[in-house]
Design a protein around this motif. Structure first.
Motif, PDB file in Angstrom:
ATOM      1  N   LYS A   1      -0.800   1.826   0.390  1.00 18.76           N
ATOM      2  CA  LYS A   1      -1.261   2.497  -0.831  1.00 18.76           C
ATOM      3  C   LYS A   1      -2.721   2.913  -0.759  1.00 18.76           C
ATOM      4  O   LYS A   1      -3.141   3.822  -1.463  1.00 18.76           O
ATOM      5  CB  LYS A   1      -1.054   1.584  -2.040  1.00 18.76           C
ATOM      6  N   VAL A   2      -3.507   2.261   0.089  1.00 26.06           N
ATOM      7  CA  VAL A   2      -4.931   2.584   0.182  1.00 26.06           C
ATOM      8  C   VAL A   2      -5.186   3.841   1.022  1.00 26.06           C
ATOM      9  O   VAL A   2      -6.302   4.360   1.024  1.00 26.06           O
ATOM     10  CB  VAL A   2      -5.745   1.403   0.767  1.00 26.06           C
ATOM     11  N   LYS A   3      -4.175   4.344   1.696  1.00 30.99           N
ATOM     12  CA  LYS A   3      -4.353   5.498   2.579  1.00 30.99           C
ATOM     13  C   LYS A   3      -4.265   6.812   1.809  1.00 30.99           C
ATOM     14  O   LYS A   3      -3.585   6.915   0.796  1.00 30.99           O
ATOM     15  CB  LYS A   3      -3.304   5.466   3.698  1.00 30.99           C
ATOM     16  N   GLU A   4      -4.936   7.817   2.339  1.00 27.56           N
ATOM     17  CA  GLU A   4      -4.932   9.145   1.715  1.00 27.56           C
ATOM     18  C   GLU A   4      -3.523   9.723   1.651  1.00 27.56           C
ATOM     19  O   GLU A   4      -3.173  10.417   0.694  1.00 27.56           O
ATOM     20  CB  GLU A   4      -5.867  10.100   2.464  1.00 27.56           C
ATOM     21  N   VAL A   5      -2.691   9.434   2.650  1.00 27.53           N
ATOM     22  CA  VAL A   5      -1.329   9.962   2.652  1.00 27.53           C
ATOM     23  C   VAL A   5      -0.573   9.499   1.410  1.00 27.53           C
ATOM     24  O   VAL A   5       0.203  10.259   0.828  1.00 27.53           O
ATOM     25  CB  VAL A   5      -0.575   9.594   3.953  1.00 27.53           C
TER      26      VAL A   5
END
Length: 130
Positions: free
Chosen positions: A45-49
């Motif tokens: 969830k912390v990723k830009e994707v």
């Protein structure tokens, strides 16, 4: 759908394309799993994707293996069930070094309205919808 999952697993790496505003974003991925009759991928969830998929669920993945490539287009929809996250992590136990189904970060998405096209330079395209 099983043929798509098998191809992606055998390829090892596929490329996921998302959209950020009007800018395409492409990155390598490696997780794919069938759970509850749907094709899933996993991210954090912390990723830009993750942010990109929540803003616009339209996505496409592509992989190449042995002279054949597949493109899978559709919507990637988050499945927030613990069982879905656990199924993915059970399929990829090495991910448990970084993720847990209860860590608040692990996120799985399934394809909705998906169309996969297998292509090569030597045969006619084959389409699979799921």
């Amino acid at each position: 759908m099983e043929k798509v999952a098998k191809f992606l697993k055998e390829a090892g790496t596929y490329f996921l394309a998302t959209v950020e505003g009007d800018q395409p974003r492409v990155r390598p991925f490696g997780t794919v799993n069938i759970f509850d009759g749907k094709l899933y991928i996993q991210t954090g969830k912390v990723k830009e994707v993750s942010k990109q998929l929540h803003a616009n669920p339209k996505a496409e993945i592509s992989a190449f293996k042995d002279g054949v490539w597949v493109r899978v287009a559709g919507e990637l929809i988050e499945d927030d069930r613990r069982e879905a996250r656990a199924s993915m992590l059970d399929a990829y136990p090495d991910l448990r070094n970084m993720y847990s189904e209860d860590d608040g970060n692990t996120e799985v998405f399934y394809f909705k309205n998906a169309k996969a096209v297998f292509s090569s330079f030597t045969s006619a395209p084959e389409t699979v919808e799921f």
